[in-house]
Write a protein that holds these residues in place. Structure first.
Motif, short mmCIF file in Angstrom:
data_model
loop_
_atom_site.label_atom_id
_atom_site.label_comp_id
_atom_site.label_asym_id
_atom_site.label_seq_id
_atom_site.Cartn_x
_atom_site.Cartn_y
_atom_site.Cartn_z
N VAL A 1 0.86 -1.18 0.00
CA VAL A 1 0.00 0.00 0.00
C VAL A 1 0.90 1.23 0.00
N ALA A 2 0.41 2.31 -0.59
CA ALA A 2 1.17 3.55 -0.66
C ALA A 2 0.20 4.72 -0.70
N GLY A 3 0.66 5.86 -0.22
CA GLY A 3 -0.18 7.06 -0.28
C GLY A 3 0.58 8.28 0.17
N ASP A 4 0.12 9.44 -0.30
CA ASP A 4 0.72 10.70 0.12
C ASP A 4 -0.30 11.52 0.88
N SER A 5 0.15 12.20 1.94
CA SER A 5 -0.68 13.10 2.74
C SER A 5 -1.88 12.32 3.31
N ALA A 6 -3.11 12.75 3.01
CA ALA A 6 -4.27 12.00 3.49
C ALA A 6 -4.26 10.58 2.95
N GLY A 7 -3.70 10.39 1.75
CA GLY A 7 -3.57 9.04 1.21
C GLY A 7 -2.61 8.19 2.02
N GLY A 8 -1.61 8.83 2.66
CA GLY A 8 -0.74 8.09 3.57
C GLY A 8 -1.49 7.59 4.77
N ASN A 9 -2.42 8.39 5.27
CA ASN A 9 -3.31 7.94 6.34
C ASN A 9 -4.08 6.71 5.88
N LEU A 10 -4.69 6.78 4.69
CA LEU A 10 -5.52 5.67 4.21
C LEU A 10 -4.70 4.42 3.94
N ALA A 11 -3.45 4.61 3.50
CA ALA A 11 -2.60 3.44 3.25
C ALA A 11 -2.33 2.68 4.54
N THR A 12 -1.93 3.39 5.58
CA THR A 12 -1.62 2.69 6.83
C THR A 12 -2.89 2.19 7.51
N VAL A 13 -4.01 2.91 7.35
CA VAL A 13 -5.29 2.44 7.89
C VAL A 13 -5.76 1.19 7.16
N ALA A 14 -5.51 1.13 5.85
CA ALA A 14 -5.84 -0.09 5.11
C ALA A 14 -5.00 -1.26 5.61
N ALA A 15 -3.72 -1.00 5.91
CA ALA A 15 -2.87 -2.05 6.46
C ALA A 15 -3.35 -2.49 7.83
N LEU A 16 -3.79 -1.55 8.66
CA LEU A 16 -4.35 -1.90 9.97
C LEU A 16 -5.59 -2.77 9.83
N GLN A 17 -6.47 -2.40 8.90
CA GLN A 17 -7.69 -3.19 8.70
C GLN A 17 -7.36 -4.58 8.17
N ALA A 18 -6.36 -4.67 7.28
CA ALA A 18 -5.96 -5.97 6.76
C ALA A 18 -5.45 -6.86 7.90
N ARG A 19 -4.66 -6.28 8.79
CA ARG A 19 -4.17 -7.06 9.94
C ARG A 19 -5.32 -7.52 10.82
N ASP A 20 -6.24 -6.62 11.12
CA ASP A 20 -7.31 -6.92 12.07
C ASP A 20 -8.40 -7.81 11.48
N ASN A 21 -8.54 -7.80 10.14
CA ASN A 21 -9.59 -8.58 9.50
C ASN A 21 -9.08 -9.89 8.91
N GLY A 22 -7.85 -10.24 9.21
CA GLY A 22 -7.31 -11.50 8.72
C GLY A 22 -6.88 -11.48 7.28
N GLY A 23 -6.56 -10.34 6.74
CA GLY A 23 -6.05 -10.26 5.37
C GLY A 23 -6.65 -9.10 4.61
N PRO A 24 -6.10 -8.86 3.45
CA PRO A 24 -4.99 -9.59 2.81
C PRO A 24 -3.64 -9.29 3.45
N ASP A 25 -2.67 -10.14 3.14
CA ASP A 25 -1.32 -9.94 3.64
C ASP A 25 -0.65 -8.81 2.87
N ILE A 26 -0.10 -7.85 3.60
CA ILE A 26 0.57 -6.70 3.00
C ILE A 26 2.06 -6.83 3.25
N ALA A 27 2.85 -6.63 2.20
CA ALA A 27 4.30 -6.80 2.31
C ALA A 27 5.02 -5.51 2.68
N PHE A 28 4.40 -4.34 2.40
CA PHE A 28 5.12 -3.08 2.56
C PHE A 28 4.14 -1.93 2.55
N GLN A 29 4.52 -0.83 3.25
CA GLN A 29 3.73 0.40 3.19
C GLN A 29 4.66 1.58 2.92
N LEU A 30 4.28 2.37 1.92
CA LEU A 30 5.05 3.55 1.51
C LEU A 30 4.22 4.78 1.84
#
Length: 311
Positions: free
Chosen positions: A156-185
Motif C-alpha cells: 500500500v502507498a499514499g501521500d498526505s491524506a492518502g498516507g493515512n488511508l494506506a496505513t489504515v488499510a494495512a491496519l484493517q488488513a491485519r485486524d480482518n485476517g487479510g490480505p497480507d501486506i508486504a510493505f507500506q510507503l
C-alpha cells in the motif's frame, strides 16, 4: 534553514494557484470548482505499458470504487502490485491529480500500480474513505493473479491524506485476517487530527500547505471529535504491532513533518522495520508536484528504490 530561491518560487506559485482553504470563504464544492477551472499545463503523459479503468465493489451498501491501473514499461513476469491512495486532505484531488506520479512509480519501481479514487469529504465523511481504501485493497488482493500481478507481493502507498488511508488499510488488513501486506510507503502522511506538533507551529504559514488548510481538512473529514479516538481515523493511537515494514518520507517545511516522524518511531517501537527520510528544503506535496526540482527526483528515486527492494 530557509527555502532556496527555486523552492520559494515553487511554493509561491503553488499558493497562488490554490483555493483559500481554512478561511471559511470557500466550501469543499467551491474549492474543487476553483481547482477544476485552472488551466492545466500541456504535458505529455509519461509512457507506461498500459492503463486500465475499473469500477470495483465498494463496502456493503456503498457505491463502487473507481480505480486506475498502470502497467510498467519494463517488469518481470507477474510483478508486485501497489495500491495507491492519493492525497488532498480527504477532500480534494483524484485519479488525474496523481496520474503522473503513479506512472513514474510504476516504471521506476517495476510494479503494477492501482490508484483508488475513494469517496471524498464532506460529502462522505469518516469512515467512508477508510472503508473504500480497504475495499479496493481487498479486491486487488482477490484479483491479483487475473490482473497479472503477484498476490504474495502486495503493498500500500499514499501521500498526505492518502498516507493515512494506506496505513489504515494495512491496519484493517491485519485486524480482518487479510490480505497480507508486504510493505507500506507513506509520503508525508496526514495522521494526527490533534494538529498540535511543533512543525504545525514552525511551518504554519508560508510553505504552500498551511496549518489552517490541514485543520480545515480534518473538520471536513471527521463527524465530531469522537472520531479522533478511532484508529481508522487516527492511526497515531493504534496498536501498530504486526504491521508490514514501512518507508516514510517527510519534508522539512511541512506542518505534517513531526507526526510522520513520530509515527515512524512508534512503528519501530512496535517492532516494525521502518525507514524515515526527511527531505530538507522541501515542502508538503513536493514528491507528486515539483517533478522538475532535483530534491523531488532524489526523494522519488529513494522511495521507489525502497519499494522495489522490499517487493
Amino acid at each position: 534553514m530557509s527555502l532556496s530561491p527555486e523552492w520559494r518560487a515553487f511554493a509561491d506559485a503553488a499558493t497562488a494557484a490554490f483555493p483559500a482553504l481554512g478561511t471559511e470563504v470557500l466550501d469543499a464544492a467551491e474549492a474543487r470548482a476553483f481547482l477544476a477551472a485552472r488551466r492545466a499545463p500541456a504535458v505529455e503523459p509519461i509512457p507506461v505499458a498500459g492503463v486500465e479503468e475499473w469500477l470495483v465493489p465498494g463496502p456493503v451498501g456503498a457505491p463502487e470504487v473507481p480505480v486506475r491501473l498502470y502497467r510498467p514499461l519494463a517488469a518481470e513476469p507477474n510483478p508486485p502490485i501497489v495500491v495507491f491512495y492519493h492525497g488532498g486532505g480527504f477532500v480534494l484531488c483524484g485519479l488525474d491529480s496523481h496520474d503522473r506520479f503513479c506512472r513514474t512509480m510504476a516504471n521506476e519501481a517495476g510494479v503494477i500500480v492501482v490508484s483508488a479514487d475513494y469517496r471524498l469529504a464532506p460529502d462522505a465523511r469518516f469512515p467512508a474513505a477508510a472503508q473504500d481504501a480497504y475495499a479496493a485493497l481487498s479486491w486487488v488482493a482477490d484479483h491479483a493473479e487475473s490482473l497479472g500481478g503477484d498476490p504474495a507481493r502486495l503493498a500500500v502507498a499514499g501521500d498526505s491524506a492518502g498516507g493515512n488511508l494506506a496505513t489504515v488499510a494495512a491496519l484493517q488488513a491485519r485486524d480482518n485476517g487479510g490480505p497480507d501486506i508486504a510493505f507500506q510507503l507513506l509520503l508525508y502522511p496526514m495522521l494526527d487530527p490533534a494538529c498540535d506538533s511543533g512543525s504545525y507551529t514552525e511551518n504554519a504559514e508560508g510553505y504552500f500547505t498551511t496549518a489552517a488548510h490541514l485543520r480545515w481538512y480534518w473538520r471536513q473529514y471527521l463527524n465530531s471529535d469522537t472520531d479522533r479516538a478511532d484508529p481508522r481515523a487516527n492511526p497515531m493511537i493504534a496498536d501498530l504491532t504486526g504491521l508490514p515494514p514501512a518507508y516514510i518520507a517527510t519534508a522539512e517545511f511541512d506542518p505534517l513533518r513531526d507526526e510522520g516522524e513520530a509515527y515512524g518511531r512508534r512503528l519501530r517501537d512496535a517492532g516494525v522495520n521502518t525507514e524515515v527520510h526527511r527531505w530538507n528544503g522541501a515542502i508538503h506535496g513536493f514528491m507528486s508536484m515539483a517533478f522538475h526540482l532535483r530534491e523531488t527526483q532524489r526523494a522519488n528515486t529513494s522511495a521507489f528504490t525502497a519499494l522495489r527492494k522490499a517487493l
